[in-house]
Every structure is written in structure tokens, then in C-alpha cells.
Design a protein around this motif. Sequence first.
Motif, PDB file in Angstrom:
ATOM      1  N   VAL A  21       0.847  -1.200   0.000  1.00 31.42           N
ATOM      2  CA  VAL A  21       0.000   0.000   0.000  1.00 31.42           C
ATOM      3  C   VAL A  21       0.881   1.248   0.000  1.00 31.42           C
ATOM      4  N   LEU A  22       1.915   1.244   0.838  1.00 30.90           N
ATOM      5  CA  LEU A  22       2.818   2.389   0.902  1.00 30.90           C
ATOM      6  C   LEU A  22       3.601   2.544  -0.401  1.00 30.90           C
ATOM      7  N   TRP A  23       4.039   1.430  -0.984  1.00 31.82           N
ATOM      8  CA  TRP A  23       4.779   1.493  -2.245  1.00 31.82           C
ATOM      9  C   TRP A  23       3.898   2.012  -3.376  1.00 31.82           C
ATOM     10  N   ASP A  24       2.644   1.571  -3.405  1.00 32.93           N
ATOM     11  CA  ASP A  24       1.739   1.975  -4.488  1.00 32.93           C
ATOM     12  C   ASP A  24       1.491   3.474  -4.497  1.00 32.93           C
ATOM     13  N   THR A  25       1.447   4.089  -3.341  1.00 37.77           N
ATOM     14  CA  THR A  25       1.205   5.524  -3.277  1.00 37.77           C
ATOM     15  C   THR A  25       2.494   6.323  -3.332  1.00 37.77           C
ATOM     16  N   ASN A  26       3.607   5.669  -2.994  1.00 34.14           N
ATOM     17  CA  ASN A  26       4.920   6.305  -3.022  1.00 34.14           C
ATOM     18  C   ASN A  26       4.954   7.605  -2.203  1.00 34.14           C
ATOM     19  N   ASP A  27       4.223   7.567  -1.090  1.00 29.33           N
ATOM     20  CA  ASP A  27       4.160   8.743  -0.227  1.00 29.33           C
ATOM     21  C   ASP A  27       3.808   8.269   1.173  1.00 29.33           C
ATOM     22  N   GLU A  28       3.924   9.151   2.143  1.00 24.96           N
ATOM     23  CA  GLU A  28       3.505   8.787   3.486  1.00 24.96           C
ATOM     24  C   GLU A  28       1.988   8.865   3.570  1.00 24.96           C
ATOM     25  N   LEU A  29       1.413   7.966   4.365  1.00 24.30           N
ATOM     26  CA  LEU A  29      -0.043   7.878   4.463  1.00 24.30           C
ATOM     27  C   LEU A  29      -0.483   7.780   5.919  1.00 24.30           C
ATOM     28  N   PRO A  30      -1.638   8.363   6.235  1.00 18.32           N
ATOM     29  CA  PRO A  30      -2.209   8.145   7.566  1.00 18.32           C
ATOM     30  C   PRO A  30      -2.865   6.762   7.604  1.00 18.32           C
ATOM     31  N   ILE A  31      -3.071   6.229   8.800  1.00 23.08           N
ATOM     32  CA  ILE A  31      -3.635   4.889   8.924  1.00 23.08           C
ATOM     33  C   ILE A  31      -5.013   4.784   8.268  1.00 23.08           C
ATOM     34  N   GLN A  66       4.512  11.946  13.370  1.00 25.91           N
ATOM     35  CA  GLN A  66       3.281  12.474  13.940  1.00 25.91           C
ATOM     36  C   GLN A  66       3.021  13.883  13.441  1.00 25.91           C
ATOM     37  N   LYS A  67       1.855  14.044  12.846  1.00 25.12           N
ATOM     38  CA  LYS A  67       1.357  15.365  12.428  1.00 25.12           C
ATOM     39  C   LYS A  67       0.057  15.527  13.200  1.00 25.12           C
ATOM     40  N   GLU A  68      -1.061  15.766  12.509  1.00 23.51           N
ATOM     41  CA  GLU A  68      -2.336  15.743  13.233  1.00 23.51           C
ATOM     42  C   GLU A  68      -2.660  14.307  13.656  1.00 23.51           C
ATOM     43  N   VAL A  69      -2.191  13.344  12.858  1.00 24.00           N
ATOM     44  CA  VAL A  69      -2.219  11.903  13.172  1.00 24.00           C
ATOM     45  C   VAL A  69      -0.890  11.336  12.706  1.00 24.00           C
ATOM     46  N   PHE A  70      -0.663  10.063  12.968  1.00 26.02           N
ATOM     47  CA  PHE A  70       0.580   9.447  12.484  1.00 26.02           C
ATOM     48  C   PHE A  70       0.486   9.173  10.986  1.00 26.02           C
ATOM     49  N   TYR A  71       1.578   9.493  10.297  1.00 24.85           N
ATOM     50  CA  TYR A  71       1.737   9.185   8.872  1.00 24.85           C
ATOM     51  C   TYR A  71       2.853   8.166   8.757  1.00 24.85           C
ATOM     52  N   TYR A  72       2.663   7.178   7.886  1.00 30.25           N
ATOM     53  CA  TYR A  72       3.616   6.084   7.739  1.00 30.25           C
ATOM     54  C   TYR A  72       4.261   6.121   6.363  1.00 30.25           C
ATOM     55  N   ARG A  73       5.563   5.826   6.347  1.00 29.28           N
ATOM     56  CA  ARG A  73       6.331   5.812   5.096  1.00 29.28           C
ATOM     57  C   ARG A  73       7.304   4.642   5.142  1.00 29.28           C
TER      58      ARG A  73
END
Length: 133
Positions: A21-31, A66-73
Motif C-alpha cells: 500500500v505504501l509502495w503503491d502511493t509512493n508517499d507517506e499515508l495516515p492509517i 506524527q502530524k495531526e495523526v501518524f503518517y507512515y512511510r
Amino acid sequence: MINLNKLVAKISDSEAEILRVLWDTNDELPIAEIRKKLEQTSTWESSTIKTLLRRLCEKGVVVATQKEVFYYRSLVSEVEYSEYNTQSLIDRLFAGSAKNLVASLLGSKKLNETDIEELRSLFKVGDRSERDS
């Protein structure tokens, strides 16, 4: 220096689904986004996804910011993951011989004529680049 092989070796199949999922978007994502994308392919509960993300972070394969929520990369690319797993398969099943892997595929009829022609083209390109060097 990070030992990439050690990191990748510890990734379970379920964790790899999160990484895809992370690779497909190639960006950091929130849960929430990760969960939304996984709904198409899995029936995991939110707690399962959180656990898998926590494990990936503990293994050093994913970083949470951590921003407004956690973002994962992901810290490991799909290419790095694939190359490690391919080499691991070749080492385990074919004593490190890629030639034996290809011979096994040919012998088991897993490759059709189109696949074989594509491989021939790849081998020819490889030969040319080595000769031109």
C-alpha cells in the motif's frame, strides 16, 4: 549502516501487504488511508493494521511521523524487497544459481513461448551492454 538484508528478511507476508500500500502511493499515508486501501484486498480489523504497522516500525522498515495523526512511510523500496526475496529464493532452492532457477521454470513448463521470447530478448540486451562496455 543499516543491513537491508536483515530488515527485509524479517518482513512477514502480512506486513508486506501493508508495505505494498505504501509502495503503491509512493508517499507517506495516515492509517485511515492505509485501512481504506486494504479494504479492497483484506478483511483485517483496524487493530490488526495498527499492530502490523507498529511491528514494521519496530523492525526499522517503516517510519511513523506524527502530524495531526501518524503518517507512515516505507524505508525499504519495493525493488529492494523484491531483489532480496528473489536472491533468497535462488539461494535456498537453487544453491545460488539463477541458471538453475530458469532451467527449472523451463523444465516445469511454467513459461510459455511468449515468456521465453521475452527472456531471450532480455539476455540479448544484457549481452550487448556487456560487449559495448
